[in-house]
Design an enzyme around this catalytic site. Structure first.
Site, PDB file in Angstrom:
ATOM      1  N   LYS A  64      47.121 -29.401  47.631  1.00 49.09           N
ATOM      2  CA  LYS A  64      45.656 -29.374  47.701  1.00 49.09           C
ATOM      3  C   LYS A  64      45.047 -29.692  46.334  1.00 49.09           C
ATOM      4  CE  LYS A  64      45.667 -25.185  49.547  1.00 49.09           C
ATOM      5  NZ  LYS A  64      47.132 -25.026  49.714  1.00 49.09           N
ATOM      6  N   THR A  65      45.540 -29.020  45.296  1.00 49.15           N
ATOM      7  CA  THR A  65      45.018 -29.260  43.951  1.00 49.15           C
ATOM      8  C   THR A  65      45.360 -30.678  43.487  1.00 49.15           C
ATOM      9  OG1 THR A  65      45.343 -26.919  43.495  1.00 49.15           O
ATOM     10  CG2 THR A  65      44.933 -28.341  41.603  1.00 49.15           C
ATOM     11  N   ASP A 109      38.832 -24.125  44.598  1.00 50.13           N
ATOM     12  CA  ASP A 109      40.084 -23.655  45.188  1.00 50.13           C
ATOM     13  C   ASP A 109      39.818 -22.278  45.804  1.00 50.13           C
ATOM     14  OD1 ASP A 109      42.723 -23.695  45.869  1.00 50.13           O
ATOM     15  OD2 ASP A 109      43.502 -23.526  43.830  1.00 50.13           O
ATOM     16  N   THR A 158      43.847 -21.636  51.902  1.00 52.08           N
ATOM     17  CA  THR A 158      45.069 -21.365  52.658  1.00 52.08           C
ATOM     18  C   THR A 158      44.701 -20.790  54.021  1.00 52.08           C
ATOM     19  OG1 THR A 158      45.121 -19.265  51.499  1.00 52.08           O
ATOM     20  CG2 THR A 158      46.597 -20.974  50.687  1.00 52.08           C
ATOM     21  N   ARG A 217      55.823 -27.626  45.455  1.00 60.49           N
ATOM     22  CA  ARG A 217      55.761 -26.767  44.278  1.00 60.49           C
ATOM     23  C   ARG A 217      57.080 -26.027  44.077  1.00 60.49           C
ATOM     24  NH1 ARG A 217      51.580 -23.090  44.424  1.00 60.49           N
ATOM     25  NH2 ARG A 217      50.280 -24.568  43.343  1.00 60.49           N
TER      26      ARG A 217
HETATM   27  P1  ATP Z   1      47.714 -23.855  45.689  1.00 57.51           P
HETATM   28  O1  ATP Z   1      46.769 -23.867  46.812  1.00 57.51           O
HETATM   29  O2  ATP Z   1      48.673 -22.711  45.696  1.00 57.51           O
HETATM   30  O3  ATP Z   1      47.118 -24.124  44.352  1.00 57.51           O
HETATM   31  P2  ATP Z   1      48.318 -26.565  46.151  1.00 57.51           P
HETATM   32  O4  ATP Z   1      48.399 -26.856  47.604  1.00 57.51           O
HETATM   33  O5  ATP Z   1      47.065 -26.834  45.436  1.00 57.51           O
HETATM   34  O6  ATP Z   1      48.722 -25.082  45.949  1.00 57.51           O
HETATM   35  P3  ATP Z   1      49.511 -28.288  44.202  1.00 57.51           P
HETATM   36  O7  ATP Z   1      49.232 -27.474  43.000  1.00 57.51           O
HETATM   37  O8  ATP Z   1      48.677 -29.476  44.453  1.00 57.51           O
HETATM   38  O9  ATP Z   1      49.517 -27.349  45.478  1.00 57.51           O
HETATM   39  O10 ATP Z   1      51.029 -28.784  44.224  1.00 57.51           O
HETATM   40  C1  ATP Z   1      52.022 -28.140  43.470  1.00 57.51           C
HETATM   41  C2  ATP Z   1      52.898 -29.164  42.774  1.00 57.51           C
HETATM   42  O11 ATP Z   1      53.664 -29.852  43.773  1.00 57.51           O
HETATM   43  C3  ATP Z   1      52.126 -30.243  42.049  1.00 57.51           C
HETATM   44  O12 ATP Z   1      51.986 -29.945  40.688  1.00 57.51           O
HETATM   45  C4  ATP Z   1      52.965 -31.486  42.215  1.00 57.51           C
HETATM   46  O13 ATP Z   1      53.871 -31.625  41.143  1.00 57.51           O
HETATM   47  C5  ATP Z   1      53.737 -31.231  43.470  1.00 57.51           C
HETATM   48  N1  ATP Z   1      53.207 -31.982  44.597  1.00 57.51           N
HETATM   49  C6  ATP Z   1      52.351 -31.530  45.544  1.00 57.51           C
HETATM   50  N2  ATP Z   1      52.112 -32.470  46.452  1.00 57.51           N
HETATM   51  C7  ATP Z   1      52.826 -33.553  46.095  1.00 57.51           C
HETATM   52  C8  ATP Z   1      53.000 -34.866  46.662  1.00 57.51           C
HETATM   53  N3  ATP Z   1      52.397 -35.224  47.794  1.00 57.51           N
HETATM   54  N4  ATP Z   1      53.816 -35.713  46.016  1.00 57.51           N
HETATM   55  C9  ATP Z   1      54.433 -35.355  44.891  1.00 57.51           C
HETATM   56  N5  ATP Z   1      54.308 -34.134  44.310  1.00 57.51           N
HETATM   57  C10 ATP Z   1      53.527 -33.252  44.902  1.00 57.51           C
END
Ligand code: ATP
Length: 333
Positions: A64-65, A109, A158, A217
């Site tokens: 998401k981030t 977020d 989430t 992650r």
């Molecule tokens: P939260 O809600 O807990 O913050 P999130 O869904 O925002 O989690 P991210 O922080 O975007 O998750 O993803 C975590 C890590 O996973 C990122 O830093 C990245 O390195 C990797 N990642 C996520 N999605 C991808 C993708 N589609 N391709 C490659 N790497 C990814």
């Protein structure tokens, strides 16, 4: 989000930023989401309008981030990052809203955590790009209706179910991020090994991927640990034996469960004799918050068919007993 990862190891935000894709084309998987976003971005750019507001939902660590950082890059604009937990009153939103530039992105977020007053304040900002600012107080207070620049709100949660319908409906684009395939995770591990300058054989990539619960992650966190382990024990060379030993050492088992996941299953099985047990009761016994269990532990256990949710509570499946090598309770009747 920062904090302690499910495996009890601290997240490493510095590394996380380094491994995060910088452009949408560097992202792995989520093809259909990416295709739809590209069309929306292209159309907005052709019209010379800001991109419609976007809501992402899905379990933690699925990107998401990452989406919230690559979308502004595609739009050639800037992004401000906020967290719903920090927005306790409308005045907490003001610095962000008065700071938006034309077409820029505001990312919130954990948007399900904003209180009603903040949510209502967002409505007119999102819809009409206007906000009310109260000047002075008491009898001298007066309200100024202030115009802000057209912007794009990206919300992440989430728990899509916890958003009120009026807020949810104000997002033109809603995307659910689902689990990653084994193949996608392998590709992420491979790409990130390269970024880290780490020599990893294909078998080890598979092991890391299969123990990462379909979550990028976690794949990153596991890989960073394997790197540390390899550097201290094997001069940096990563093979299958080393990878397995490294992950065993931090309690990541072949299904990808960590200590907390197994602790959950053990609590359910030993204390509640396999269930049914209520979420709160399990959380109290484990001494963790029920939110953590519901957001970070249960989704994967449910998906792995290790537990089921019933109206009477959580129940451990035969697979869970088997996985922990515990005997199922004797069938009665
Ligand atoms: P939260 O809600 O807990 O913050 P999130 O869904 O925002 O989690 P991210 O922080 O975007 O998750 O993803 C975590 C890590 O996973 C990122 O830093 C990245 O390195 C990797 N990642 C996520 N999605 C991808 C993708 N589609 N391709 C490659 N790497 C990814």
């Amino acid at each position: 989000s920062a904090g302690v990862g499910g495996d009890g190891m601290p997240d490493r935000p510095d590394q996380d930023v380094r491994l995060r894709p910088r452009r949408m084309d560097e992202m792995v998987g989520q093809r259909d989401v990416i295709e739809r976003l590209k069309i929306a971005i292209d159309a907005a750019q052709r019209r010379g309008e800001p991109l419609g507001h976007i809501l992402f939902d899905g379990p933690p660590g699925l990107g998401k981030t990452t989406f919230a950082t690559v979308i502004p890059v595609e739009m050639e604009t800037t992004v401000q990052m906020a967290n719903g937990a920090g927005l306790k009153a409308p005045k907490d939103l003001l610095p962000y809203l008065t700071n938006v530039s034309e077409g820029s992105v505001l990312f919130i977020d954990e948007i399900h955590r904003i209180p009603k007053s903040v949510e209502e304040y967002l409505y007119t900002a999102m819809e009409d790009y206007r906000i009310d600012i109260v000047l002075g107080d008491g009898v001298n207070a007066r309200t100024l209706n202030y115009e802000i620049k057209p912007f794009t709100l990206i919300g992440a949660t989430t728990r899509a179910g916890m958003l009120s319908a009026p807020l949810r409906d104000r997002f033109q684009i809603r995307e659910h991020l689902g689990w990653y395939s084994q193949q996608d995770l392998c590709q992420i591990v491979q790409l990130n090994s390269k970024k880290l300058g780490l020599d990893v054989d294909p078998q080890s990539e598979k092991i890391v991927a299969s123990r990462s619960r379909s979550t990028p992650r976690l794949a990153n966190n596991r890989l960073l640990w394997v790197r540390d382990y390899a550097q201290s024990k094997a001069e940096g060379k990563v093979d299958a034996g080393l990878t397995t030993a490294a992950l065993d050492m931090i309690g990541i088992d072949p299904l990808g469960l960590d200590r907390q996941d197994r602790n959950y299953l053990e609590t359910l099985i030993r204390v509640f004799v396999g269930g049914p047990a209520g979420l709160e009761a399990i959380a109290h016994t484990m001494n963790v918050s029920s939110d953590t269990l519901e957001d970070e532990v249960e989704p994967f256990l449910l998906r792995s068919e290790l537990i089921v949710r019933t109206r009477r509570g959580r129940i451990a499946t035969a697979k869970a007993f088997e996985h922990l090598k515990l005997a199922p309770p004797e069938a009665t009747g």
